[in-house]
Design an enzyme around this catalytic site. Structure first.
Site, mmCIF file in Angstrom:
data_model
loop_
_atom_site.group_PDB
_atom_site.id
_atom_site.type_symbol
_atom_site.label_atom_id
_atom_site.label_comp_id
_atom_site.label_asym_id
_atom_site.label_seq_id
_atom_site.Cartn_x
_atom_site.Cartn_y
_atom_site.Cartn_z
ATOM 1 N N SER A 158 0.826 -1.207 0.000
ATOM 2 C CA SER A 158 0.000 0.000 0.000
ATOM 3 C C SER A 158 0.856 1.250 0.000
ATOM 4 O O SER A 158 0.389 2.317 -0.390
ATOM 5 C CB SER A 158 -0.870 0.035 1.255
ATOM 6 O OG SER A 158 -1.682 -1.096 1.309
ATOM 7 N N HIS A 180 -2.099 -3.107 -6.765
ATOM 8 C CA HIS A 180 -2.661 -2.744 -5.462
ATOM 9 C C HIS A 180 -4.176 -2.996 -5.458
ATOM 10 O O HIS A 180 -4.941 -2.243 -6.048
ATOM 11 C CB HIS A 180 -2.345 -1.269 -5.161
ATOM 12 C CG HIS A 180 -2.717 -0.854 -3.783
ATOM 13 N ND1 HIS A 180 -3.336 0.324 -3.486
ATOM 14 C CD2 HIS A 180 -2.568 -1.504 -2.600
ATOM 15 C CE1 HIS A 180 -3.545 0.400 -2.189
ATOM 16 N NE2 HIS A 180 -3.096 -0.692 -1.631
ATOM 17 N N GLU A 202 -4.989 -0.681 -8.534
ATOM 18 C CA GLU A 202 -4.029 0.310 -9.022
ATOM 19 C C GLU A 202 -2.840 -0.457 -9.592
ATOM 20 O O GLU A 202 -2.228 -1.267 -8.882
ATOM 21 C CB GLU A 202 -3.571 1.224 -7.886
ATOM 22 C CG GLU A 202 -4.659 2.169 -7.411
ATOM 23 C CD GLU A 202 -4.228 3.025 -6.221
ATOM 24 O OE1 GLU A 202 -4.317 4.251 -6.317
ATOM 25 O OE2 GLU A 202 -3.813 2.470 -5.193
ATOM 26 N N ASN A 232 -4.556 5.846 -1.473
ATOM 27 C CA ASN A 232 -4.086 6.057 -0.093
ATOM 28 C C ASN A 232 -3.521 7.454 0.126
ATOM 29 O O ASN A 232 -3.555 7.974 1.240
ATOM 30 C CB ASN A 232 -3.058 5.003 0.308
ATOM 31 C CG ASN A 232 -3.755 3.726 0.743
ATOM 32 O OD1 ASN A 232 -4.895 3.767 1.176
ATOM 33 N ND2 ASN A 232 -3.095 2.600 0.601
HETATM 34 N N1 LIG Z 1 -5.519 -4.435 4.681
HETATM 35 C C1 LIG Z 1 -5.832 -3.720 3.624
HETATM 36 O O1 LIG Z 1 -6.923 -3.113 3.548
HETATM 37 C C2 LIG Z 1 -4.860 -3.621 2.462
HETATM 38 C C3 LIG Z 1 -5.323 -3.091 1.252
HETATM 39 C C4 LIG Z 1 -4.451 -3.055 0.153
HETATM 40 C C5 LIG Z 1 -3.154 -3.521 0.278
HETATM 41 N N2 LIG Z 1 -2.728 -4.019 1.486
HETATM 42 C C6 LIG Z 1 -1.350 -4.510 1.547
HETATM 43 O O2 LIG Z 1 -1.402 -5.926 1.450
HETATM 44 C C7 LIG Z 1 -0.313 -6.500 2.178
HETATM 45 C C8 LIG Z 1 -0.847 -7.500 3.189
HETATM 46 O O3 LIG Z 1 -1.740 -6.834 4.046
HETATM 47 P P1 LIG Z 1 -2.873 -7.629 4.861
HETATM 48 O O4 LIG Z 1 -3.863 -6.620 5.273
HETATM 49 O O5 LIG Z 1 -3.299 -8.835 4.078
HETATM 50 O O6 LIG Z 1 -2.027 -8.099 6.140
HETATM 51 P P2 LIG Z 1 -2.278 -9.405 7.056
HETATM 52 O O7 LIG Z 1 -1.528 -9.141 8.303
HETATM 53 O O8 LIG Z 1 -3.729 -9.731 7.133
HETATM 54 O O9 LIG Z 1 -1.582 -10.581 6.209
HETATM 55 C C9 LIG Z 1 -0.208 -10.631 5.939
HETATM 56 C C10 LIG Z 1 0.154 -12.100 5.862
HETATM 57 O O10 LIG Z 1 1.462 -12.230 5.313
HETATM 58 C C11 LIG Z 1 2.066 -13.345 5.942
HETATM 59 N N3 LIG Z 1 3.513 -13.287 5.720
HETATM 60 C C12 LIG Z 1 4.433 -12.502 6.298
HETATM 61 N N4 LIG Z 1 5.664 -12.785 5.812
HETATM 62 C C13 LIG Z 1 5.493 -13.776 4.886
HETATM 63 C C14 LIG Z 1 6.367 -14.506 4.043
HETATM 64 N N5 LIG Z 1 7.683 -14.285 4.053
HETATM 65 N N6 LIG Z 1 5.833 -15.445 3.231
HETATM 66 C C15 LIG Z 1 4.502 -15.678 3.219
HETATM 67 N N7 LIG Z 1 3.629 -15.035 4.008
HETATM 68 C C16 LIG Z 1 4.118 -14.091 4.824
HETATM 69 C C17 LIG Z 1 1.641 -13.224 7.395
HETATM 70 O O11 LIG Z 1 1.790 -14.456 8.065
HETATM 71 C C18 LIG Z 1 0.191 -12.777 7.260
HETATM 72 O O12 LIG Z 1 -0.719 -13.868 7.257
HETATM 73 C C19 LIG Z 1 0.459 -5.320 2.804
HETATM 74 O O13 LIG Z 1 1.512 -4.976 1.942
HETATM 75 C C20 LIG Z 1 -0.598 -4.222 2.838
HETATM 76 O O14 LIG Z 1 -0.034 -2.934 2.821
HETATM 77 C C21 LIG Z 1 -3.552 -4.099 2.574
#
Ligand SMILES: NC(=O)c1ccc[n+]([C@@H]2O[C@H](COP(=O)([O-])OP(=O)(O)OC[C@H]3O[C@@H](n4cnc5c(N)ncnc54)[C@H](O)[C@@H]3O)[C@@H](O)[C@H]2O)c1
Length: 294
Positions: A119, A140, A152, A190
């Site tokens: 993000s 994204h 995105e 964002n």
């Molecule tokens: N939450 C949102 O609304 C949102 C929206 C768009 C983008 N994002 C982006 O998406 C990404 C994930 O966010 P999220 O909300 O799903 O977080 P989350 O905490 O729900 O999930 C992240 C997952 O990644 C896993 N992980 C960490 N290191 C790892 C590795 N080396 N190999 C495999 N898995 C691994 C963790 O165990 C966890 O389950 C981030 O970069 C975030 O910025 C989030």
């Protein structure tokens, strides 16, 4: 390259949604998590989303089984090697993501397209740890991925026009509406959304209104589908905190600085819906505002 197999790194909130929409669109998906337990939890999230769709009569039980059969789980990064595109949706942490990309770069053929769902981190900085800057983009997605139409598609100065168009076409093949963005922290959405969410936390901190007042104000006064504090609980307070820090670091503008209340809540493990408690308490059937926030 024709994309048929999609690798997904991380099966949290976003990774599970991305794996689901890819499988629903006919792609074979290999998803990697850190442990069997996290993998089970992530795949379980997909299963229950689809089970609800079956209950509501939106899809058949056969369709659910077909979608689930296209998704396989692994705890090994090397197992993503057959993928034509790898979408990384791991925790928003630069060092962790850099490690992932170094390992993926060694494991995957040179032609594999790499995409990050980050993000707020720089696509350029992530691409720089690989030997495939030209085939590295941002994809994204928005939360919840199966329901939100926007993606995105982000280009770094290293991204080739060909790889960018491949990623753009792939987003369309998932039934999404892609927009083009350059690699500026926060991209389009964002950049505008995060300062607004942080201001809602500041309004609560300063006693402008209660959790419910602030949410109802923006919902009914501005026609938003949900208030900012409800939205923060959906996005994840930890994720928003990481994003705000990264954006503040980049722009050095106060509007991107995470307010102390957000920091305290993250320290307390109040991550929002995913931890059962954020601005609202989700332990009962109907969420109610959490106690003792200010
Ligand atoms: N939450 C949102 O609304 C949102 C929206 C768009 C983008 N994002 C982006 O998406 C990404 C994930 O966010 P999220 O909300 O799903 O977080 P989350 O905490 O729900 O999930 C992240 C997952 O990644 C896993 N992980 C960490 N290191 C790892 C590795 N080396 N190999 C495999 N898995 C691994 C963790 O165990 C966890 O389950 C981030 O970069 C975030 O910025 C989030």
């Amino acid at each position: 390259m024709q994309i048929r197999i999609v690798g997904v790194v991380g099966c949290g909130l976003m990774g599970s949604g991305i794996a689901q929409v890819c499988a629903e669109s006919g792609f074979d998906v290999i998803v990697r998590e850190m442990s069997e337990e996290l993998l089970k939890k992530g795949l379980g999230r997909i299963d229950s989303f689809l089970a609800k769709s079956v209950e509501k009569g939106k899809i058949s039980a056969e369709r659910k089984a077909e979608v689930m059969s296209r998704i396989s789980g692994t705890t090994s990064l090397e197992a993503l090697a057959p993928s034509h595109i790898v979408i990384e949706a791991a925790t928003e942490n630069l060092e962790a993501k850099r490690e992932i990309y170094k390992a993926l770069d060694a494991a995957c053929p040179q032609g594999t397209l790499f995409a990050s769902n980050t993000s707020s981190l720089s696509i350029t900085e992530l691409a720089a740890v690989t030997r495939r800057g030209a085939r590295f983009v941002g994809l994204h997605f928005f939360n919840p991925v199966p329901l939100m139409k926007l993606v995105e598609v982000v280009r770094s100065p290293l991204t080739s026009a060909e790889a960018f168009e491949e990623a753009f076409a792939f987003a369309k093949a998932l039934g999404k509406t892609p927009i083009r963005a350059n690699d500026k922290t926060g991209f389009v959405v964002n950049r505008l959304l995060v300062p607004y969410l942080l201001d809602a936390v500041r309004a609560l901190e300063e006693g402008v209104g209660s959790v419910v007042d602030i949410d109802e104000g923006m919902r009914l006064g501005c026609g938003h589908p949900m208030g900012p504090l409800t939205l923060l609980d959906f996005v994840g307070l930890d994720t928003t905190f990481y994003i705000a820090n990264i954006m503040f670091d980049e722009f050095r503008e106060k509007r991107f600085a995470p307010p102390p209340l957000l920091k305290r809540m993250v320290q307390a493990g109040m991550f929002g819906r995913k931890s059962g408690m954020g601005f609202y308490d989700y332990s009962a059937d109907a969420p109610k505002p959490s106690q003792g926030l200010v």
